[in-house]
Design a protein around this motif. Sequence first.
Motif, PDB file in Angstrom:
ATOM      1  N   ASP A   1      62.030 -27.214 -47.688  1.00 58.06           N
ATOM      2  CA  ASP A   1      60.680 -27.396 -47.148  1.00 58.06           C
ATOM      3  C   ASP A   1      59.596 -26.899 -48.088  1.00 58.06           C
ATOM      4  O   ASP A   1      58.458 -26.697 -47.678  1.00 58.06           O
ATOM      5  CB  ASP A   1      60.556 -26.677 -45.801  1.00 58.06           C
ATOM      6  CG  ASP A   1      60.872 -25.184 -45.874  1.00 58.06           C
ATOM      7  OD1 ASP A   1      61.423 -24.751 -46.906  1.00 58.06           O
ATOM      8  OD2 ASP A   1      60.573 -24.470 -44.907  1.00 58.06           O
ATOM      9  N   LEU A   2      59.902 -26.706 -49.359  1.00 58.90           N
ATOM     10  CA  LEU A   2      58.913 -26.249 -50.332  1.00 58.90           C
ATOM     11  C   LEU A   2      58.981 -27.159 -51.553  1.00 58.90           C
ATOM     12  O   LEU A   2      59.832 -26.991 -52.431  1.00 58.90           O
ATOM     13  CB  LEU A   2      59.212 -24.796 -50.715  1.00 58.90           C
ATOM     14  CG  LEU A   2      58.039 -23.925 -51.179  1.00 58.90           C
ATOM     15  CD1 LEU A   2      56.891 -23.955 -50.182  1.00 58.90           C
ATOM     16  CD2 LEU A   2      58.495 -22.506 -51.411  1.00 58.90           C
ATOM     17  N   PRO A   3      58.092 -28.165 -51.653  1.00 59.91           N
ATOM     18  CA  PRO A   3      58.213 -29.186 -52.691  1.00 59.91           C
ATOM     19  C   PRO A   3      58.111 -28.659 -54.111  1.00 59.91           C
ATOM     20  O   PRO A   3      58.616 -29.296 -55.038  1.00 59.91           O
ATOM     21  CB  PRO A   3      57.051 -30.145 -52.372  1.00 59.91           C
ATOM     22  CG  PRO A   3      56.750 -29.929 -50.929  1.00 59.91           C
ATOM     23  CD  PRO A   3      57.027 -28.483 -50.671  1.00 59.91           C
ATOM     24  N   VAL A   4      57.458 -27.501 -54.320  1.00 64.80           N
ATOM     25  CA  VAL A   4      57.342 -26.997 -55.685  1.00 64.80           C
ATOM     26  C   VAL A   4      58.551 -26.173 -56.107  1.00 64.80           C
ATOM     27  O   VAL A   4      58.640 -25.752 -57.255  1.00 64.80           O
ATOM     28  CB  VAL A   4      56.057 -26.155 -55.868  1.00 64.80           C
ATOM     29  CG1 VAL A   4      54.822 -27.016 -55.714  1.00 64.80           C
ATOM     30  CG2 VAL A   4      56.024 -24.978 -54.904  1.00 64.80           C
ATOM     31  N   ILE A   5      59.479 -25.929 -55.178  1.00 64.64           N
ATOM     32  CA  ILE A   5      60.689 -25.171 -55.513  1.00 64.64           C
ATOM     33  C   ILE A   5      61.952 -25.972 -55.228  1.00 64.64           C
ATOM     34  O   ILE A   5      62.904 -25.949 -56.014  1.00 64.64           O
ATOM     35  CB  ILE A   5      60.728 -23.830 -54.740  1.00 64.64           C
ATOM     36  CG1 ILE A   5      59.572 -22.928 -55.189  1.00 64.64           C
ATOM     37  CG2 ILE A   5      62.061 -23.122 -54.960  1.00 64.64           C
ATOM     38  CD1 ILE A   5      59.511 -21.605 -54.451  1.00 64.64           C
ATOM     39  N   GLY A   6      61.988 -26.705 -54.131  1.00 62.06           N
ATOM     40  CA  GLY A   6      63.189 -27.408 -53.702  1.00 62.06           C
ATOM     41  C   GLY A   6      63.855 -28.259 -54.768  1.00 62.06           C
ATOM     42  O   GLY A   6      65.091 -28.212 -54.917  1.00 62.06           O
ATOM     43  N   PRO A   7      63.114 -29.036 -55.571  1.00 59.73           N
ATOM     44  CA  PRO A   7      63.781 -29.863 -56.590  1.00 59.73           C
ATOM     45  C   PRO A   7      64.546 -29.052 -57.633  1.00 59.73           C
ATOM     46  O   PRO A   7      65.491 -29.558 -58.243  1.00 59.73           O
ATOM     47  CB  PRO A   7      62.621 -30.634 -57.231  1.00 59.73           C
ATOM     48  CG  PRO A   7      61.552 -30.657 -56.185  1.00 59.73           C
ATOM     49  CD  PRO A   7      61.673 -29.340 -55.469  1.00 59.73           C
TER      50      PRO A   7
END
Length: 561
Positions: free
Chosen positions: A412-418
Motif C-alpha cells: 500500500d505504499l507506491p514509493v516503496i512497494g516496487p
Amino acid sequence: MRISPRLGLVAELDFSHEQRPLDRRAGTERMSMAVSRRTLLKTSGTALLPFAAPSIGRANEARILRFVPQANLSVFDPVWNTAAVTIAHGYCVFDTLYGVDAQLRPRPQMAAGATVSDDGRTWLVTLRDDLRFHNGEPVRAQDCAASLDRWSKRDTFGQTLGAVVDSFGAADDRTVRVTLKRPFPRFLDAIGKPHSSPAFIMPEHLARTDPMRQVTEMIGSGPFRFRASEYVSGSRMVYERFEGYVPREEPAEWTSGGKRAHVDRVEWRVMPDPATAAAALQRGEIDWWEQAMPDLIPVLLRRGGVRVQPKDQYGFVGLGRFNVLHPPFNNVQLRRAVLSAIRQEDYMQATVGPEAPDAWRRCFAMFTCGMPGVNEEAAPIMRGPRDLNRAREAVRASGYAGERVVIINPTDLPVIGPHGHVTAQLFRSLGLNVDLQEMDWGSVLQRRISREPVERNGWSFYHTNLPGVAIANPALNTAIRGDGAWPGFFTDAETERLTAEWLFAEAPAQQQALFDAVHRRALDQVPTIPLGQFFVRTAFRDQVRGVLDGSVAYFWNVRKE
C-alpha cells in the motif's frame, strides 16, 4: 480506544491492532482492480472512492482541509517510531523546543531562547509565554525535561546526547536545565532536529512512559488536536485546530516560526492507489495529495485546477535494510556481495517511472548527496557496470548455505512497494532462497521490530526511504549508526567511536576526515544498501495556499481561499 467525556481527548489508545495485520479486505480489492492509472483518470468522474463526500456548505468547506497522506497511520507515538506518516502526525499534535529553518539551522520554537555556561556543561532553555497542552494545563520545564529524557533513550542522535548528560531537569517551571558531563556543541541541533525522531514535548505523565512502550494518549501543545473518536485505521484520521495555541511572530519556515492554523479541521483520507488519489484531487474531493506520483503529474496539470511543487529540496533516499541478527545477513561478506550487485536505476525507475528522469539521481553514498561533507564514497563499488557472475561468486565465497531470506514488503505504499519485487528478483539471480512476504505498511512497521529468526515470524530484509535531512551527517544517520537502535539491529563500536569523535571535532579538516572515516566504515560493514535519491512533488488544488517545504507535510500556514 477510550475517550475522556470531559475533555474529548484520547484517554487510552488501544494499540493491540498493530500487533496483527490491518484489515486486508480493502487492500485485496484494491489489488484486484484491473484499471490502469491513466484509464481511471480519463473517466468522466464516475470512479468509486473509498468514502462518501459529506454535504457541507461553502462557508464550512473553506475551513476543512482534506489531505491524502503517503500511508496509513498505524503507529501514533512519534518518539517511539520514525515512520514519516507518524512524524507528520506528531507535528500536528506536539511541538518542539527548537525547530529548524530552510538551511536546517536551529531556531527557538517553544523556547524563548537558550544559554550555555562558560564551561559548556550547563544549558538553560527558557520557555516562552502562554504555552498550554490540549488538556488546558500549562507547559512546564518539568514536562520538557521528562520529554527530552525519554526521547534521548529512543532517538539515535538523542542517545548520543544522552550519553554525555548528567541530568535533564528544571531550574524552575519555565527554565529547562540540562547538565552535561562534557560540552556538547551540537546540543541545539540535537533537540531541534526535524525528522526521525524530533524531540517532541509531552506532558510529564506521558513522558514518564517506558521508552520501549508507546504512549497511550495524544495530548500535546501543538497547533492541532487529534480526534481519536473519528479515527478509522486504513481510512481516516482527523485533527482539529487547537484554540489555545499561541504561535510565534516570525514567518513559518520548515519546523520553525509561527505555526498559524488557518483551517479548523484537517481530515486525512487514506488512498493507497495513486490513480484514485489523483482522480479525487482533480474532482475536488480532496484538497492535497502528499506524494504525487511522477507519471500522473502531467495528467493532473493538463486538466487544470491543480498545482504541483517540490515537497523537499533535499529529496528522499531509498534504502534496503538488512537484519544482521540472524543468518544469512549476519554474514558481512554476504552483505558486501549484495552491495556489489545493486543497480540504483532499477529501484529509482520502479519508484518514479521511466517518464521522469529528472525526479531521481544515482547517489553512491550512505548519506544524502548534495549535503555538506557528503562524498560519494561508494562510487568505486557501485558506479561501474554490474557483474552478476562476480557477485554470484562472492555469494558462494561468503559461505551462504541456502538459508531462507524473508523480504517484508508493503503493498500500500507506491514509493516503496516496487522495491520488494526488484530485490526479490535480484536475490534470486544471486542464488538466494527468497521468500517475499507482502503486507500493508503498518504491518511492516510492526514486523520490522521483531528480533526473532525467520522460523519464528522474523524477517531478513525490508525497504524504506528517509528524507535527506534525516541522514545528513554521522550523528543523524540511523541507517548506519552502530548503536543497534534501528530495526536491523546493527551494532558496531568502531562506527560509534568515529561518530563521537566527529561530534566533538572542532577543526573543519578534522571534521571532514572523520565524516569520511565513518562513511568508509559503513561501506565496509554494510548495514544498509543505498538505492538512490529521489525528489517528491506534492499536489494540491488551486485554492490551497501556504504549503511549506519540509521533510513531511505541515498543516500550519495552509489556507483555502
